[in-house]
Enzyme design. Structure first.
Site, PDB file in Angstrom:
ATOM      1  N   TYR A   8       0.804  -1.221   0.000  1.00 59.64           N
ATOM      2  CA  TYR A   8       0.000   0.000   0.000  1.00 59.64           C
ATOM      3  C   TYR A   8       0.839   1.274   0.000  1.00 59.64           C
ATOM      4  O   TYR A   8       0.287   2.373   0.059  1.00 59.64           O
ATOM      5  CB  TYR A   8      -0.920   0.010   1.225  1.00 59.64           C
ATOM      6  CG  TYR A   8      -0.186  -0.173   2.548  1.00 59.64           C
ATOM      7  CD1 TYR A   8       0.346   0.921   3.228  1.00 59.64           C
ATOM      8  CD2 TYR A   8      -0.014  -1.437   3.111  1.00 59.64           C
ATOM      9  CE1 TYR A   8       1.017   0.759   4.429  1.00 59.64           C
ATOM     10  CE2 TYR A   8       0.650  -1.613   4.308  1.00 59.64           C
ATOM     11  CZ  TYR A   8       1.170  -0.513   4.964  1.00 59.64           C
ATOM     12  OH  TYR A   8       1.846  -0.677   6.154  1.00 59.64           O
ATOM     13  N   GLY A   9       2.166   1.148  -0.083  1.00 57.07           N
ATOM     14  CA  GLY A   9       3.020   2.331  -0.021  1.00 57.07           C
ATOM     15  C   GLY A   9       4.111   2.301  -1.075  1.00 57.07           C
ATOM     16  O   GLY A   9       3.838   2.254  -2.274  1.00 57.07           O
ATOM     17  N   THR A  10       5.357   2.290  -0.637  1.00 51.21           N
ATOM     18  CA  THR A  10       6.474   2.394  -1.573  1.00 51.21           C
ATOM     19  C   THR A  10       6.712   1.122  -2.374  1.00 51.21           C
ATOM     20  O   THR A  10       7.530   1.123  -3.297  1.00 51.21           O
ATOM     21  CB  THR A  10       7.773   2.765  -0.835  1.00 51.21           C
ATOM     22  OG1 THR A  10       8.136   1.704   0.069  1.00 51.21           O
ATOM     23  CG2 THR A  10       7.605   4.058  -0.051  1.00 51.21           C
ATOM     24  N   LEU A  11       5.997   0.048  -2.064  1.00 50.01           N
ATOM     25  CA  LEU A  11       6.097  -1.181  -2.854  1.00 50.01           C
ATOM     26  C   LEU A  11       5.078  -1.221  -3.995  1.00 50.01           C
ATOM     27  O   LEU A  11       5.103  -2.139  -4.824  1.00 50.01           O
ATOM     28  CB  LEU A  11       5.902  -2.409  -1.962  1.00 50.01           C
ATOM     29  CG  LEU A  11       7.064  -2.726  -1.017  1.00 50.01           C
ATOM     30  CD1 LEU A  11       6.626  -3.721   0.048  1.00 50.01           C
ATOM     31  CD2 LEU A  11       8.262  -3.274  -1.791  1.00 50.01           C
ATOM     32  N   GLU A 211     -18.585  13.035  -8.345  1.00 50.72           N
ATOM     33  CA  GLU A 211     -18.430  11.594  -8.186  1.00 50.72           C
ATOM     34  C   GLU A 211     -18.822  11.101  -6.791  1.00 50.72           C
ATOM     35  O   GLU A 211     -18.729   9.909  -6.504  1.00 50.72           O
ATOM     36  CB  GLU A 211     -16.985  11.181  -8.488  1.00 50.72           C
ATOM     37  CG  GLU A 211     -16.487  11.579  -9.872  1.00 50.72           C
ATOM     38  CD  GLU A 211     -17.212  10.858 -11.009  1.00 50.72           C
ATOM     39  OE1 GLU A 211     -18.159  10.096 -10.736  1.00 50.72           O
ATOM     40  OE2 GLU A 211     -16.837  11.053 -12.171  1.00 50.72           O
TER      41      GLU A 211
END
Length: 288
Positions: A8-11, A211
């Site tokens: 959910y982040g830098t990966l 939206e």
């Protein structure tokens, strides 16, 4: 051992540490799990276990033990229960368009790093400076300039770069309200065509309202699309939050989509849109 990993982040794809997953098998690019997302203010986020909020990310299958070791090192995970863990590892349910998976999630251990709550639960959206404006991929009624004129916002959507393609997804009308379905993109293979705009901050404010971002309608996401034969990153779009069984859209809505698509999207795709609406209407008649 669980071989699925929720990131959910830098990966995430396109982020700084994604290279660690170069041999992992992608399972889903649109995935979510329960938790609260925080900005650590050190260039990466941290998920805190929570049952009331949602965090968005991706799922990969990781079978290489050396890769798991590298991931543990990146996340500051020593072993289960170690007092110096920066992250802990848990297994929890992750939802995707293909179904549910039990996946490993790196979650907060060092809670001193939980600096700022990220309400959207989406690290990519949080990172983007929406106040500067950005690229926007429209695939539904937001392709229709007549609708923008009606709402008095057409001046914000004049910089249309043309046709763009989002691969791996199919257009479905599974956001169901009182008069029928509204468009969504579902990760089930296929191709969705749409219009690529360069928009100012005022357009983004309008889109968030239209939206229903604050009313559980759609959620913002940052994607990559193909435009003029090249991949374009950091593109804003919107996905339906609570997907339901697909139903036919109302006539006024499908008219806006076809009108907006004609002359910009491929003739083949426009014809496919027309046929899809007809098929859904016929199906609704049969089922009723």
């Amino acid at each position: 051992m669980c071989n699925y990993l929720f990131v959910y982040g830098t990966l995430l794809e396109g982020e700084g540490n994604h290279g660690l997953l170069h041999h992992a098998r992608p399972i889903a690019k649109q995935a979510k799990t329960k938790g609260k997302l925080y900005d650590t203010k050190q260039g990466y986020p941290m998920l805190d276990i929570d049952s009331e909020h949602i965090v968005y990310g991706e799922v990969y299958e990781v079978t290489d033990q050396l890769m798991w070791k590298a991931l543990d090192e990146l996340e500051g995970y020593i072993h289960e229960g170690h007092k110096d863990n920066e992250y802990d590892k848990v297994v929890q349910t992750v939802e995707t368009d293909q179904g549910e998976f039990e996946a490993v999630v790196y979650v907060a251990s060092d809670r001193s790093l939980l600096h700022e709550f990220i309400p959207s639960g989406n690290w990519r959206v949080w990172k983007e400076d929406l106040l500067e404006g950005m690229l926007y991929f429209a695939y539904g009624s937001c392709m229709d300039n007549d609708r923008f004129i009606k709402h008095g916002v057409d001046q914000h959507f004049q910089d249309c770069l043309g046709r763009a393609v989002f691969k791996g997804y199919t257009l479905r009308y599974n956001h169901v309200i009182h008069d029928g379905g509204r468009a969504d993109m579902v990760e089930e293979g296929g191709v969705v065509e749409g219009k690529l705009y360069r928009v100012p901050p005022e357009a983004i404010t309008y889109l968030y309202g239209r939206e229903g971002v604050d009313n559980n309608g759609y959620r913002p996401a940052i994607i990559s699309v193909e435009h003029e034969g090249k991949m374009v990153d950091h593109v804003l779009t919107f996905f339906v939050l609570n997907k339901e069984k697909e139903v036919a859209p109302p006539d006024h809505y499908s008219t806006e989509i076809i009108r907006g698509a004609t002359g910009v999207l491929s003739e083949e795709y426009v014809q496919k849109l027309i046929e899809q609406v007809h098929a859904l209407k016929n199906s609704d008649v049969v089922n009723n």
